[in-house]
Design a protein around this motif. Structure first.
Motif, PDB file in Angstrom:
ATOM      1  N   SER A 129       0.829  -1.210   0.000  1.00  0.00           N
ATOM      2  CA  SER A 129       0.000   0.000   0.000  1.00  0.00           C
ATOM      3  C   SER A 129       0.862   1.258   0.000  1.00  0.00           C
ATOM      4  CB  SER A 129      -0.917  -0.002   1.230  1.00  0.00           C
ATOM      5  OG  SER A 129      -1.527   1.246   1.404  1.00  0.00           O
ATOM      6  N   ILE A 130       1.878   1.280   0.852  1.00  0.00           N
ATOM      7  CA  ILE A 130       2.763   2.447   0.960  1.00  0.00           C
ATOM      8  C   ILE A 130       3.569   2.638  -0.326  1.00  0.00           C
ATOM      9  CG2 ILE A 130       4.804   3.365   2.162  1.00  0.00           C
ATOM     10  CD1 ILE A 130       3.644   1.997   4.721  1.00  0.00           C
ATOM     11  N   LEU A 131       4.129   1.543  -0.852  1.00  0.00           N
ATOM     12  CA  LEU A 131       4.931   1.623  -2.072  1.00  0.00           C
ATOM     13  C   LEU A 131       4.075   2.077  -3.255  1.00  0.00           C
ATOM     14  CD1 LEU A 131       7.618   1.273  -3.454  1.00  0.00           C
ATOM     15  CD2 LEU A 131       7.161  -1.194  -3.652  1.00  0.00           C
ATOM     16  N   TYR A 176      -0.721   3.722  12.591  1.00  0.00           N
ATOM     17  CA  TYR A 176       0.661   3.829  12.098  1.00  0.00           C
ATOM     18  C   TYR A 176       0.669   3.969  10.579  1.00  0.00           C
ATOM     19  CZ  TYR A 176       5.230   2.324  10.432  1.00  0.00           C
ATOM     20  OH  TYR A 176       6.411   2.251   9.748  1.00  0.00           O
ATOM     21  N   HIS A 177      -0.123   3.130   9.928  1.00  0.00           N
ATOM     22  CA  HIS A 177      -0.247   3.162   8.464  1.00  0.00           C
ATOM     23  C   HIS A 177      -0.726   4.549   8.033  1.00  0.00           C
ATOM     24  CE1 HIS A 177      -2.086   1.067   4.659  1.00  0.00           C
ATOM     25  NE2 HIS A 177      -1.027   1.791   4.377  1.00  0.00           N
ATOM     26  N   ILE A 236       3.693  10.747   3.232  1.00  0.00           N
ATOM     27  CA  ILE A 236       4.086  10.596   1.829  1.00  0.00           C
ATOM     28  C   ILE A 236       3.100  11.273   0.875  1.00  0.00           C
ATOM     29  CG2 ILE A 236       5.427   8.515   2.252  1.00  0.00           C
ATOM     30  CD1 ILE A 236       3.159   6.845   1.171  1.00  0.00           C
ATOM     31  N   GLY A 237       2.077  11.937   1.438  1.00  0.00           N
ATOM     32  CA  GLY A 237       1.254  12.815   0.608  1.00  0.00           C
ATOM     33  C   GLY A 237      -0.064  12.292   0.103  1.00  0.00           C
TER      34      GLY A 237
END
Length: 222
Positions: free
Chosen positions: A81-83, A104-105, A112-113
């Motif tokens: 998800s983050i990547l 946290y997520h 990261i916007g």
């Protein structure tokens, strides 16, 4: 110009958003790495593809740079998800809504916007789909499978017109049960009540009627 959407991750949450956006007549690209899930949406979305959302080259090839709003609804894989969110930000996506698994997520996504972060345990896919379609739809609550209450911010199409002028009940089969203006709330407003820009209307009706009302008087006000 018609807006385009993409939903990445076709689980219960992402699938719900994809179905609702498609039902509203929106152009939706559905993407998942699971072939069975993609096949399920071939007849629902405008296009449904099998791909790895963490593969930047694949997203470029699929034309993600031209998509107006991407919803990242990846399941339990927080790393993916983050990547994916990072890649989409680098591709210059105009608006990015991301599903968060935990606090946290959410913090990482904020850093990261991501433009909007949602928690599926708190927000129904249908509710979010309506807020994606128009920023003037503030809230959406299902009363049953066919009836809902929607909270709508009045834009230019409704401003300086009375409820009688708009004739919402006769034209759309919906009822304006209250109007909020600042801290004041007018319950059961009169037909002669004039709506002001940014008033909040509480509207109740059948989903199909609310959808017509939104398309005619709300959505293009963004």
């Amino acid at each position: 110009m018609k807006k385009s959407y993409a939903v990445i991750g076709l689980g219960r949450f992402g699938g719900s958003i994809c179905k609702e956006l498609s039902r509203e007549g929106k152009e939706v690209l559905a993407l998942d790495s699971d072939e069975d899930k993609v096949n399920e949406f071939k007849e629902i979305a405008s296009d449904a593809v099998i791909a790895d959302a963490t593969d930047e080259a694949a997203l470029k090839e699929l034309g993600f740079r031209n998509i107006d709003h991407v919803i990242v609804a990846i399941g339990d894989n927080i790393h993916a998800s983050i990547l994916t969110t990072l890649i989409l930000k680098e591709l210059g996506i105009k608006r990015l809504t991301v599903k968060a698994q935990n606090d946290y997520h959410e913090k990482v996504l904020n850093k990261i916007g991501a433009d909007e972060i949602v928690h599926p345990e708190r927000d129904m896919g249908k509710r979010i789909a309506h807020s994606i379609i128009s920023s003037n739809v503030l809230d959406y609550l299902e009363l049953s499978d066919e009836y809902s209450v929607v909270e709508i911010k009045a834009g230019e199409k409704m401003a300086e017109r009375t409820l009688q002028d708009l004739d919402i009940r006769a034209k759309y089969g919906c009822n304006v049960v209250a109007i909020k203006r600042g801290k004041e709330i007018n319950v059961s407003p009169m037909a002669t009540e004039e709506i002001e820009f940014n008033d909040i209307l509480i509207v109740i009706g059948a989903d199909k009627d609310i959808s017509r009302f939104e398309k005619d008087l709300v959505i293009d006000d963004e």
